[in-house]
Design a protein around this motif. Sequence first.
Motif, short mmCIF file in Angstrom:
data_model
loop_
_atom_site.label_atom_id
_atom_site.label_comp_id
_atom_site.label_asym_id
_atom_site.label_seq_id
_atom_site.Cartn_x
_atom_site.Cartn_y
_atom_site.Cartn_z
N THR A 575 1.01 -1.46 0.15
CA THR A 575 0.31 0.34 0.22
C THR A 575 1.06 1.43 0.10
O THR A 575 0.16 1.95 -0.60
CB THR A 575 -0.36 -0.63 1.43
OG1 THR A 575 -1.60 -1.76 0.88
CG2 THR A 575 -1.73 1.32 0.83
N SER A 578 2.32 2.00 -3.60
CA SER A 578 1.11 2.45 -4.20
C SER A 578 0.81 3.78 -4.22
O SER A 578 0.27 4.35 -5.22
CB SER A 578 -0.21 1.33 -4.41
OG SER A 578 0.33 0.10 -4.35
N GLN A 586 7.50 -2.41 -2.68
CA GLN A 586 6.70 -3.05 -3.67
C GLN A 586 7.77 -4.33 -3.24
O GLN A 586 6.76 -5.11 -3.56
CB GLN A 586 6.66 -3.08 -4.43
CG GLN A 586 5.58 -3.48 -5.34
CD GLN A 586 4.74 -3.04 -6.53
OE1 GLN A 586 4.65 -1.94 -6.45
NE2 GLN A 586 3.96 -3.76 -7.15
N ARG A 622 -3.74 -1.66 -7.89
CA ARG A 622 -4.33 -0.70 -8.92
C ARG A 622 -4.29 0.40 -7.99
O ARG A 622 -4.18 -0.22 -7.25
CB ARG A 622 -5.49 -1.27 -9.36
CG ARG A 622 -5.35 -2.20 -11.35
CD ARG A 622 -6.63 -2.50 -11.18
NE ARG A 622 -7.60 -3.52 -10.74
CZ ARG A 622 -8.64 -3.90 -10.30
NH1 ARG A 622 -9.76 -2.49 -11.25
NH2 ARG A 622 -9.32 -4.28 -9.75
N GLU A 623 -4.01 1.94 -8.67
CA GLU A 623 -4.11 2.66 -7.84
C GLU A 623 -5.31 3.79 -8.10
O GLU A 623 -5.25 3.77 -9.42
CB GLU A 623 -3.25 3.42 -7.50
CG GLU A 623 -2.11 2.76 -7.57
CD GLU A 623 -0.95 2.91 -8.10
OE1 GLU A 623 0.33 1.61 -8.12
OE2 GLU A 623 -1.28 3.12 -9.16
N ARG A 677 -1.26 1.74 -12.79
CA ARG A 677 -0.83 0.42 -12.05
C ARG A 677 0.76 1.59 -11.89
O ARG A 677 1.24 2.22 -12.27
CB ARG A 677 -1.02 -0.23 -13.03
CG ARG A 677 -1.88 -0.60 -13.11
CD ARG A 677 -1.87 -2.03 -13.71
NE ARG A 677 -3.46 -2.76 -13.81
CZ ARG A 677 -2.93 -3.84 -13.68
NH1 ARG A 677 -2.57 -4.94 -13.55
NH2 ARG A 677 -5.32 -4.62 -14.41
#
Length: 701
Positions: A575, A578, A586, A622-623, A677
């Motif tokens: 998170t 992201s 990540q 996905r964001e 993304r």
Amino acid sequence: MAERLKDQASAYLRQHAGNPVDWWPFGDEAFDEARRRDVPVFVSVGYAACHWCHVMAHESFEDPETAQILNRDFVSIKVDREERPDVDSAYMAATQALTGQGGWPMSVFTLPDGRPYFAGTYFPPRQLQGTPSFRQVLEAVASAWRDRRSEVEQSAAQIAAHLASNQVANRNLLGDLSAVHPAPGAGSGAAEALEAAVTALAAAEDTEYGGFGGAPKFPPSPLLRFLLAHTRSGAPTAETAAALARRTLTVMALGGLYDQVGGGFARYTVDRRWQVPHFEKMLYDNVQLLRVYAHFSRQEADGDLQALALRVTRETARWMADELGVPGGAFASSLDADTMVDGHRVEGATYVFTRAELSDILGAGSPALDLLDVDADDGASHRLTGSTLRLKSVPDEAQAAVWEAARSRLAAVRSHRPQPERDGKVVAGWNGLAVAALADAALALADAGMPGDWMLPAAEAAAGYLMDVHWDGRILRRVSNEGAAQGIEGLLEDYAGAAEGLFALYAATGDPRWHRDAQQLTATAVERFLGPDGLSDTALEPEQIRQAQGGQSAANPLDDAVPSGTALFAGVLLTSASYGGPGRHQELAEALVAHVQRAAPAIPQAVGWAMSVQQSILDGPRELAVTGTDPGAVARLLAAARGAGGPGLVIAHGPAGGVPLLEGRETDEPALAYVCRGMVCRRPVATADELRAELAAGQAD
């Protein structure tokens, strides 16, 4: 003699402050005293809501003659497993190795350096069916220390070596975290592993009564999170995952595990059919299930099932606030399994009703009685004077209204009964998960057009308590009591759980304060728990626990009743990245769940949260960035995204305030939404229908 316990944060320890046993809290002083006196250490582990812990306390620890033996031959330490899961985990592994089983109360005998040499769980006051009495155990263990010291030392060394091998296995399962770049082709292997996990779970399902396994039956909370996430994956096993989640969530909501009158879930049921619970209610169970039912309500197409999920969401949140809320906004740890009735502890006395009582309260011809499944023998087979209340089937709209009226009448009667005691200590990680659950529940209810406006302020109050009381700007404390932090630094699960809650609260409110605090906790956790030897569950491991584990230490990546600290940490790292946090986060998240490829097909119930993180990684992750000048238009886009995006979608909105995902995307338009993304975004859209199409296209990429 147990004056040392009277000011402890743990209610469980304070319950023993008046015992004739000369108790010590866990720490160097107690073990130093054992060395000074040249006696072994007795470590008694339990928790405040534990029925059998109360039984053994009354039978043995309140008994002056038993206390005399303990005080003469041992240094006695009392441990709350909820306050010190690091201690509990090590000694539970020893107990299981020695006896083949575990549980609480746990009774462990160690050398003065902390290495165990004998262990068990509950011991009765008199010899019973081959089980020695507690006094017999004390005499035998003390005699071995006095007369066969070399054998005791040898046994302790063997147990420590066994526990060391467990730690090495944990480290090997996680692999080398110094090289955090994912292996080529890992995504494909992970997808296949998740599909294999769903297939294995389908084979393990209790097809008659729902859930997994036999009695006792526990709510598989981290696993349910994964199953709901996999439902949206587009994988060949997505519908199987949806059906598994639907059946398990339905039977739990209808059965005795769920308190049909007061809301909230018990720890587990003693039977396979989800009928008779062990009546303790734990915060950590309820925050996970509250969030899962909120997510389930968004994904379920059947109207009656969706209504049931929303009812459970609303009632569980209300129960948490009413029964576990503490001054300042945080949440207490648990309610006891027992109720004091006429001076005696009676398990479940607050909750059960006889058939005659139900008829008297609701009326002999009440239609509500037809909705209920109650024991014909009034629970005599389960030693209850009365029955738990279960619903026979998912109620339709009319039946739900009938039950709501009946529930109110039963709750009024129940409110005049003696109530279970509460363990008021506040645990940081569990409160972080409570913040996340309340935030997600508030949005689920709002998007369904149902009242729940109080939930977001409650989540913000709990988050504020965590940052004001538990966090000092450098470290996070695990527990507090009456508004003051006490005891050890938080474990990895505390830092990660708190960050999880703050990220979810930011997604719900758009207040950049919560994003900033979550990023700070995540960065601190990287510094405190990730070292040259890999990941650890503790920042400062007690020397006695390190000795008990043969000098080895590693984070345990497998879930228990709560998600593993490793899996929670992987989730918040993902998170963080992201939202535009360090790219290394990540990479580290991917490394921390790489073991899913091996573990998911073989032991899926032990890696539920890690599988949900891996599912998000496969999804992009996905964001979504939403900006605009019209609050109503922004709100409509956010609601559409929450309905279509799934629980793995990371959402940013509100002032940029240091949130990289929002920076440079301010607009004079009423509302714009960017689906991204890796911080690379598709063209912005302005309507809910366009956003749903973009999210669907993103899933297909």
